[in-house]
Design a protein around this motif. Structure first.
Motif, PDB file in Angstrom:
ATOM      1  N   GLN A 159      -8.345 -40.135  25.364  1.00  0.00           N
ATOM      2  CA  GLN A 159      -8.265 -41.454  24.736  1.00  0.00           C
ATOM      3  C   GLN A 159      -8.629 -41.380  23.250  1.00  0.00           C
ATOM      4  N   TYR A 160      -9.626 -40.551  22.917  1.00  0.00           N
ATOM      5  CA  TYR A 160     -10.080 -40.430  21.536  1.00  0.00           C
ATOM      6  C   TYR A 160      -9.518 -39.190  20.820  1.00  0.00           C
ATOM      7  N   ASN A 161      -8.562 -38.504  21.439  1.00  0.00           N
ATOM      8  CA  ASN A 161      -7.955 -37.291  20.855  1.00  0.00           C
ATOM      9  C   ASN A 161      -8.996 -36.237  20.504  1.00  0.00           C
ATOM     10  N   ILE A 162      -9.898 -35.981  21.424  1.00  0.00           N
ATOM     11  CA  ILE A 162     -10.923 -34.961  21.231  1.00  0.00           C
ATOM     12  C   ILE A 162     -10.349 -33.634  21.706  1.00  0.00           C
ATOM     13  N   SER A 163     -10.275 -32.672  20.777  1.00  0.00           N
ATOM     14  CA  SER A 163      -9.725 -31.368  21.147  1.00  0.00           C
ATOM     15  C   SER A 163     -10.731 -30.242  20.947  1.00  0.00           C
ATOM     16  N   SER A 164     -11.836 -30.527  20.278  1.00  0.00           N
ATOM     17  CA  SER A 164     -12.870 -29.523  20.031  1.00  0.00           C
ATOM     18  C   SER A 164     -14.240 -30.158  20.197  1.00  0.00           C
ATOM     19  N   PHE A 165     -15.206 -29.303  20.532  1.00  0.00           N
ATOM     20  CA  PHE A 165     -16.583 -29.757  20.688  1.00  0.00           C
ATOM     21  C   PHE A 165     -17.467 -29.002  19.727  1.00  0.00           C
ATOM     22  N   PRO A 166     -18.490 -29.588  19.256  1.00  0.00           N
ATOM     23  CA  PRO A 166     -18.857 -30.992  19.362  1.00  0.00           C
ATOM     24  C   PRO A 166     -18.032 -31.831  18.388  1.00  0.00           C
ATOM     25  N   THR A 167     -17.884 -33.105  18.710  1.00  0.00           N
ATOM     26  CA  THR A 167     -17.222 -34.065  17.832  1.00  0.00           C
ATOM     27  C   THR A 167     -18.066 -35.329  17.791  1.00  0.00           C
ATOM     28  N   ILE A 168     -18.261 -35.841  16.592  1.00  0.00           N
ATOM     29  CA  ILE A 168     -18.928 -37.134  16.423  1.00  0.00           C
ATOM     30  C   ILE A 168     -17.914 -38.094  15.820  1.00  0.00           C
ATOM     31  N   LEU A 169     -17.749 -39.235  16.482  1.00  0.00           N
ATOM     32  CA  LEU A 169     -16.872 -40.283  15.971  1.00  0.00           C
ATOM     33  C   LEU A 169     -17.721 -41.445  15.492  1.00  0.00           C
ATOM     34  N   VAL A 170     -17.329 -42.020  14.382  1.00  0.00           N
ATOM     35  CA  VAL A 170     -17.943 -43.251  13.894  1.00  0.00           C
ATOM     36  C   VAL A 170     -16.863 -44.323  13.993  1.00  0.00           C
ATOM     37  N   LEU A 171     -17.175 -45.388  14.727  1.00  0.00           N
ATOM     38  CA  LEU A 171     -16.230 -46.480  14.931  1.00  0.00           C
ATOM     39  C   LEU A 171     -16.771 -47.747  14.280  1.00  0.00           C
ATOM     40  N   ASP A 172     -15.873 -48.542  13.718  1.00  0.00           N
ATOM     41  CA  ASP A 172     -16.306 -49.809  13.143  1.00  0.00           C
ATOM     42  C   ASP A 172     -16.464 -50.843  14.254  1.00  0.00           C
ATOM     43  N   ASP A 173     -16.774 -52.073  13.877  1.00  0.00           N
ATOM     44  CA  ASP A 173     -17.012 -53.127  14.870  1.00  0.00           C
ATOM     45  C   ASP A 173     -15.770 -53.483  15.673  1.00  0.00           C
ATOM     46  N   ASN A 174     -14.598 -53.131  15.155  1.00  0.00           N
ATOM     47  CA  ASN A 174     -13.334 -53.362  15.868  1.00  0.00           C
ATOM     48  C   ASN A 174     -12.930 -52.161  16.712  1.00  0.00           C
TER      49      ASN A 174
END
Length: 82
Positions: A44-59
């Motif tokens: 769903q988040y297109n994670i292909s490598s670890f570790p990954t940190i995503l920052v998402l806005d309020d939307n």
């Protein structure tokens, strides 16, 4: 803002990152360990490598993505803006 840290149990780099982030007092809003039971979340988040940190806005739109292990200064630069 929301931060999601994607890790995997078998990932030594993920363990190093967790230790480093703990040393600066950082805790992700949500931490997801990717395994067979929740692989769809990684897709769903297109994670292909670890570790990954995503920052998402309020939307729930992606604002920033950090993939792999970097110097702590890189994490501080991004995470201090949240």
């Amino acid at each position: 803002m929301t931060t999601i840290k994607f890790t995997a149990e078998h990932c030594p780099t993920c363990r190093k990152l967790s230790t480093a982030l703990d040393s600066i007092g950082y805790k992700a809003t949500k931490e997801i360990e990717i395994n067979e039971s929740n692989i769809n979340v990684a897709r769903q988040y297109n994670i292909s490598s670890f570790p990954t940190i995503l920052v998402l806005d309020d939307n729930k739109e992606e604002v920033k993505r950090i993939v792999g292990l970097h110097p702590l200064s890189r994490y501080k630069e991004v995470l201090d803006k949240i």
